[in-house]
Design a protein around this motif. Structure first.
Motif, mmCIF file in Angstrom:
data_model
loop_
_atom_site.group_PDB
_atom_site.id
_atom_site.type_symbol
_atom_site.label_atom_id
_atom_site.label_comp_id
_atom_site.label_asym_id
_atom_site.label_seq_id
_atom_site.Cartn_x
_atom_site.Cartn_y
_atom_site.Cartn_z
ATOM 1 N N LEU A 157 -56.409 16.235 11.195
ATOM 2 C CA LEU A 157 -54.929 16.861 11.175
ATOM 3 C C LEU A 157 -55.017 18.337 11.583
ATOM 4 O O LEU A 157 -54.178 18.674 12.186
ATOM 5 N N ILE A 158 -55.741 18.972 10.771
ATOM 6 C CA ILE A 158 -55.685 20.591 10.853
ATOM 7 C C ILE A 158 -56.046 20.828 12.265
ATOM 8 O O ILE A 158 -55.437 21.610 13.255
ATOM 9 N N GLN A 205 -57.927 15.091 6.485
ATOM 10 C CA GLN A 205 -57.406 16.542 6.557
ATOM 11 C C GLN A 205 -57.727 17.393 7.802
ATOM 12 O O GLN A 205 -56.923 17.974 8.391
ATOM 13 N N ALA A 249 -51.157 17.749 7.091
ATOM 14 C CA ALA A 249 -52.658 18.268 6.763
ATOM 15 C C ALA A 249 -52.926 18.859 5.634
ATOM 16 O O ALA A 249 -53.652 18.555 4.902
#
Length: 439
Positions: free
Chosen positions: A338-339, A335, A326
């Protein structure tokens, strides 16, 4: 000879919820409520980072120190204060600690310089130092062992939810009334909860609960020598690995929670208040992940005593991979997604590691055992996370610093793997000591 407490038996695991008095759930709710206040007072700072940075022209290193000093004080003082709480009384200790961190948070609201704020934040840490260990020890003392991973994860998840409330509410108040009122609001919540807790929870009523929970016997009044205490806390290799693995894996949530509002402000162009609210979402995801991962660990443990270790390892690896990917992506929806996925697992080992510690230490020193776990959590993860990230960010940028954070759970996975190898043997030793002690 110290009497150890091994894994719950099959009979214990088959018990139903009906064996738990309603008052136990009330105590649990109020104790978690104070934990919410604890983390609201601790994490409200992250929501007002941009305001304080602008007002006092602070570097990222100094901003990080305002966050890390709380965890540092917790790490340094948690063990001695928890030992005192085991002897002086857990309820009285909890009330005193909560009153102190609430008043210290009020002190943050009236600070006029960085030095005054640093001192006030240190006092917040002193008040919070032993709460995590004493609070969870009190809760575990009135519930059956079969719920340990779930209760530990739920209790610790209260920290995540408190952080959400502190960041979101703090950001909203700061936007409307100014950053000083954010600290004032957290202080008022804490003081109100202290009054309620003092009126409802007493040592006498808790003592009546302990003998009737799943046939457990209470040994909370037992006094032991320092040597015996150390033997109980560090009796096996696996319990030491649980301490170390838990501490290292918590560096991730501590770093991301502290810097996510700043990350969103700098790289996504969000206003400070909006960044704080959006940052709180990731904290909420962490809390939900802690509960889900703890419950899954308890469920899988019914089929094998080493499953807790395996789940802890898997959670650490998933967190490392997801966040590692990420933070190397450009800003955007993928991003952030995924974080969020990485944050779901980033504190997943909290429940399993807490259950391991409880299973391998005597109930009479559980506050001291969880103090040792808290010490490891703070010195290895929570305390250095914000300031180390800030130091690195001053040199290579915040994104570069966050790209290094996912390395921590890899080290934690190694510690859990070592503990898993000796866990069955250690449990056999524990059971042998129990049988010898009862002869």
């Amino acid at each position: 000879m110290l009497l150890q407490h091994a894994e719950p038996t099959t009979a214990d695991a088959s018990a139903t919820q009906s064996d738990i008095p309603a008052y136990a759930w009330v105590v649990c709710a109020l104790t978690v409520g104070l934990l919410l206040s604890d983390y609201m007072s601790r994490q409200v700072l992250n929501a007002v980072f941009p305001f304080i940075k602008s007002a006092w022209n602070l570097s990222d290193t100094k901003l990080g120190s305002l966050s890390s000093v709380v965890a540092l004080m917790v790490g340094v003082l948690t063990f001695p204060l928890s030992v005192l709480a085991d002897r002086w009384g857990r309820v009285k200790s909890i009330v005193l600690m909560a009153a102190l961190w609430s008043l210290a948070t009020l002190g943050c609201a009236i600070s006029s310089t960085y030095g005054e704020m640093l001192l006030a934040r240190a006092c917040v840490g002193i008040g919070e130092a032993a709460y995590g260990s004493v609070g969870i020890a009190l809760v575990l003392s009135i519930f059956p062992p079969r719920l340990r991973a779930t209760l530990t994860a739920t209790f610790m998840a209260g920290g995540a939810f408190g952080s959400v409330m502190g960041m979101a509410l703090g950001g909203a108040v700061a936007n409307s009334l100014g950053w000083r009122w954010s600290f004032g609001a957290m202080a008022c919540v804490g003081i109100a909860l202290v009054v309620i807790y003092r009126l409802v929870v007493t040592e006498k009523r808790l003592a009546l609960l302990q003998p009737v929970i799943a046939g457990q016997k209470s040994n909370l009044g037992v006094r032991m020598s320092f040597r015996a205490l150390m033997k109980g806390l560090f009796s096996t290799k696996s319990v030491v690995c649980a301490y170390v693995g838990s501490g290292m894996h918590l560096l991730v949530p501590a770093a991301v929670w502290s810097w996510m509002p700043s990350f969103l402000n700098r790289y996504y162009g969000m206003a400070p208040g909006k960044a704080a609210v959006h940052g709180a979402v990731f904290v909420l995801v962490t809390g939900l992940g802690m509960i889900a991962c703890g419950s899954l660990s308890d469920h899988l443990n019914r089929k094998g005593v080493q499953r807790k270790w395996l789940t802890a390892i898997v959670y650490c690896l998933l967190c490392s991979v997801l966040l590692g990917i990420a933070f190397h992506l450009p800003p955007g929806g993928l991003q952030l997604f995924l974080i969020g996925c990485g944050m779901f697992f980033c504190a997943g080992a909290t429940g399993p590691s807490g259950a391991m510690v409880a299973n391998l230490t005597p109930p009479s020193i559980h506050a001291s055992a969880f103090a040792t776990l808290t010490l490891a959590n703070n010195l290895l993860g929570l305390a250095p996370a914000a300031i180390l990230t800030g130091i690195v960010a001053d040199r290579i940028g915040l994104v570069g610093a966050l790209q290094l954070v996912p390395l921590a759970p890899l080290l934690a996975a190694v510690a859990f793997a070592i503990g898993r190898c000796s866990y069955k043997r250690d449990l056999d030793l524990v059971n042998a000591l129990r049988e010898k002690a009862t002869l």
